[in-house]
Motif scaffolding. Sequence first.
Motif, PDB file in Angstrom:
ATOM      1  N   ASN A   1      34.245  42.756  49.778  1.00 41.29           N
ATOM      2  CA  ASN A   1      34.355  41.741  48.727  1.00 41.29           C
ATOM      3  C   ASN A   1      33.199  41.760  47.733  1.00 41.29           C
ATOM      4  N   GLU A   2      32.243  42.625  47.926  1.00 41.47           N
ATOM      5  CA  GLU A   2      31.101  42.705  47.014  1.00 41.47           C
ATOM      6  C   GLU A   2      31.260  43.824  45.987  1.00 41.47           C
ATOM      7  N   HIS A   3      32.359  44.601  46.065  1.00 40.72           N
ATOM      8  CA  HIS A   3      32.531  45.751  45.176  1.00 40.72           C
ATOM      9  C   HIS A   3      33.899  45.750  44.511  1.00 40.72           C
ATOM     10  N   GLU A   4      33.958  46.380  43.331  1.00 39.99           N
ATOM     11  CA  GLU A   4      35.187  46.563  42.573  1.00 39.99           C
ATOM     12  C   GLU A   4      35.311  48.034  42.208  1.00 39.99           C
ATOM     13  N   VAL A   5      36.498  48.433  41.830  1.00 39.04           N
ATOM     14  CA  VAL A   5      36.724  49.825  41.471  1.00 39.04           C
ATOM     15  C   VAL A   5      36.208  50.091  40.057  1.00 39.04           C
ATOM     16  N   ALA A   6      35.600  51.223  39.902  1.00 40.19           N
ATOM     17  CA  ALA A   6      35.145  51.700  38.597  1.00 40.19           C
ATOM     18  C   ALA A   6      35.482  53.181  38.526  1.00 40.19           C
ATOM     19  N   MET A   7      35.375  53.739  37.344  1.00 39.09           N
ATOM     20  CA  MET A   7      35.714  55.135  37.149  1.00 39.09           C
ATOM     21  C   MET A   7      34.508  55.849  36.574  1.00 39.09           C
ATOM     22  N   GLY A   8      34.094  56.924  37.208  1.00 41.56           N
ATOM     23  CA  GLY A   8      33.017  57.740  36.682  1.00 41.56           C
ATOM     24  C   GLY A   8      33.604  58.830  35.816  1.00 41.56           C
TER      25      GLY A   8
ATOM     26  N   LEU B   1      36.931  57.822  41.143  1.00 42.65           N
ATOM     27  CA  LEU B   1      36.834  56.397  41.449  1.00 42.65           C
ATOM     28  C   LEU B   1      35.509  56.116  42.125  1.00 42.65           C
ATOM     29  N   ARG B   2      34.874  55.005  41.740  1.00 46.36           N
ATOM     30  CA  ARG B   2      33.586  54.613  42.297  1.00 46.36           C
ATOM     31  C   ARG B   2      33.620  53.142  42.651  1.00 46.36           C
ATOM     32  N   ALA B   3      32.813  52.763  43.640  1.00 46.71           N
ATOM     33  CA  ALA B   3      32.647  51.359  44.003  1.00 46.71           C
ATOM     34  C   ALA B   3      31.487  50.799  43.197  1.00 46.71           C
ATOM     35  N   LEU B   4      31.752  49.731  42.471  1.00 44.20           N
ATOM     36  CA  LEU B   4      30.757  49.103  41.616  1.00 44.20           C
ATOM     37  C   LEU B   4      30.562  47.666  42.087  1.00 44.20           C
ATOM     38  N   PRO B   5      29.316  47.184  42.232  1.00 42.73           N
ATOM     39  CA  PRO B   5      29.117  45.792  42.659  1.00 42.73           C
ATOM     40  C   PRO B   5      29.824  44.828  41.709  1.00 42.73           C
ATOM     41  N   LYS B   6      30.470  43.803  42.268  1.00 40.42           N
ATOM     42  CA  LYS B   6      31.162  42.818  41.434  1.00 40.42           C
ATOM     43  C   LYS B   6      30.144  41.933  40.726  1.00 40.42           C
TER      44      LYS B   6
ATOM     45  N   LYS C   1      44.702  51.673  44.099  1.00 41.21           N
ATOM     46  CA  LYS C   1      45.009  50.629  45.081  1.00 41.21           C
ATOM     47  C   LYS C   1      44.470  51.007  46.460  1.00 41.21           C
ATOM     48  N   ASN C   2      44.669  52.240  46.872  1.00 48.91           N
ATOM     49  CA  ASN C   2      44.167  52.695  48.159  1.00 48.91           C
ATOM     50  C   ASN C   2      42.639  52.626  48.208  1.00 48.91           C
ATOM     51  N   PHE C   3      41.981  53.002  47.130  1.00 47.79           N
ATOM     52  CA  PHE C   3      40.519  52.946  47.055  1.00 47.79           C
ATOM     53  C   PHE C   3      40.046  51.501  47.195  1.00 47.79           C
ATOM     54  N   GLU C   4      40.715  50.580  46.485  1.00 50.98           N
ATOM     55  CA  GLU C   4      40.338  49.172  46.546  1.00 50.98           C
ATOM     56  C   GLU C   4      40.510  48.584  47.947  1.00 50.98           C
ATOM     57  N   GLU C   5      41.529  49.025  48.647  1.00 52.88           N
ATOM     58  CA  GLU C   5      41.772  48.514  50.002  1.00 52.88           C
ATOM     59  C   GLU C   5      40.623  48.839  50.954  1.00 52.88           C
ATOM     60  N   GLN C   6      39.811  49.811  50.612  1.00 46.51           N
ATOM     61  CA  GLN C   6      38.691  50.206  51.455  1.00 46.51           C
ATOM     62  C   GLN C   6      37.370  49.560  51.032  1.00 46.51           C
ATOM     63  N   LEU C   7      37.397  48.750  49.969  1.00 45.72           N
ATOM     64  CA  LEU C   7      36.182  48.107  49.476  1.00 45.72           C
ATOM     65  C   LEU C   7      35.965  46.752  50.137  1.00 45.72           C
TER      66      LEU C   7
ATOM     67  N   VAL D   1      27.976  38.851  39.849  1.00 42.57           N
ATOM     68  CA  VAL D   1      27.362  37.858  40.734  1.00 42.57           C
ATOM     69  C   VAL D   1      28.048  36.503  40.607  1.00 42.57           C
ATOM     70  N   ASP D   2      28.443  36.108  39.386  1.00 41.34           N
ATOM     71  CA  ASP D   2      29.054  34.799  39.165  1.00 41.34           C
ATOM     72  C   ASP D   2      30.550  34.765  39.477  1.00 41.34           C
ATOM     73  N   GLN D   3      31.063  35.806  40.031  1.00 40.29           N
ATOM     74  CA  GLN D   3      32.480  35.953  40.327  1.00 40.29           C
ATOM     75  C   GLN D   3      32.706  35.720  41.820  1.00 40.29           C
ATOM     76  N   ALA D   4      33.574  34.765  42.185  1.00 34.99           N
ATOM     77  CA  ALA D   4      33.813  34.452  43.596  1.00 34.99           C
ATOM     78  C   ALA D   4      34.498  35.615  44.316  1.00 34.99           C
ATOM     79  N   GLU D   5      35.537  36.152  43.723  1.00 35.89           N
ATOM     80  CA  GLU D   5      36.312  37.238  44.324  1.00 35.89           C
ATOM     81  C   GLU D   5      36.262  38.466  43.424  1.00 35.89           C
ATOM     82  N   PRO D   6      36.306  39.657  44.012  1.00 32.37           N
ATOM     83  CA  PRO D   6      36.335  40.873  43.188  1.00 32.37           C
ATOM     84  C   PRO D   6      37.686  41.022  42.484  1.00 32.37           C
ATOM     85  N   ASN D   7      37.675  41.638  41.305  1.00 35.75           N
ATOM     86  CA  ASN D   7      38.916  41.974  40.603  1.00 35.75           C
ATOM     87  C   ASN D   7      39.579  43.133  41.325  1.00 35.75           C
ATOM     88  N   ARG D   8      40.877  43.058  41.538  1.00 36.20           N
ATOM     89  CA  ARG D   8      41.625  44.135  42.186  1.00 36.20           C
ATOM     90  C   ARG D   8      42.743  44.598  41.260  1.00 36.20           C
TER      91      ARG D   8
END
Length: 153
Positions: A71-78, A125-130, A63-69, A132-139
């Motif tokens: 609207n073009e990125h979503e959380v991913a896990m490496g 945790l990594r920032a991954l581009p959301k 949640k903390n990681f997502e708060e810093q992203l 393209v066809d998605q209006a809002e990123p998944n949180r």
Amino acid sequence: MDSEIQTSAEAYEGDALPRLREVHSDPDRKGCDDIVLPEKMKTSVKTKSPAQWAYERIILYIKNFEEQLDNEHEVAMGFTGGNTGILKIEGMGYFDPDIVTFYGTDQNGIKTQLIQHVSQLTVMLRALPKQVDQAEPNRIGFRLAQELNGDET
């Protein structure tokens, strides 16, 4: 130095309650220690399995990681320890006493699930581009945190 006198029961309970501390090079960066712990996390860690305790703490980090992203990125896990790629986190769970699992899709859009024993748990945790066809990123972190606050939906 704290001069408050505690009973042995208070000292025992205080030792079992969760503690968190973070320091960052940017003094304005919000860390997990800046947030108020959800109600489900204010109980003694001795009442939880290692899996539940790991699950709850990872939720706060996501949640903390997502708060810093933006609207073009979503959380991913490496994945660590090999060249296995990344997982866009779409779900998370635990199986007492010692298993944590992550659900999502890999970089090729293939449905993926990671099942991890808590003794081997390493999450990057990594920032991954959301999409393209998605209006809002998944949180996912915000949805997971609702459960910790008792807002099960």
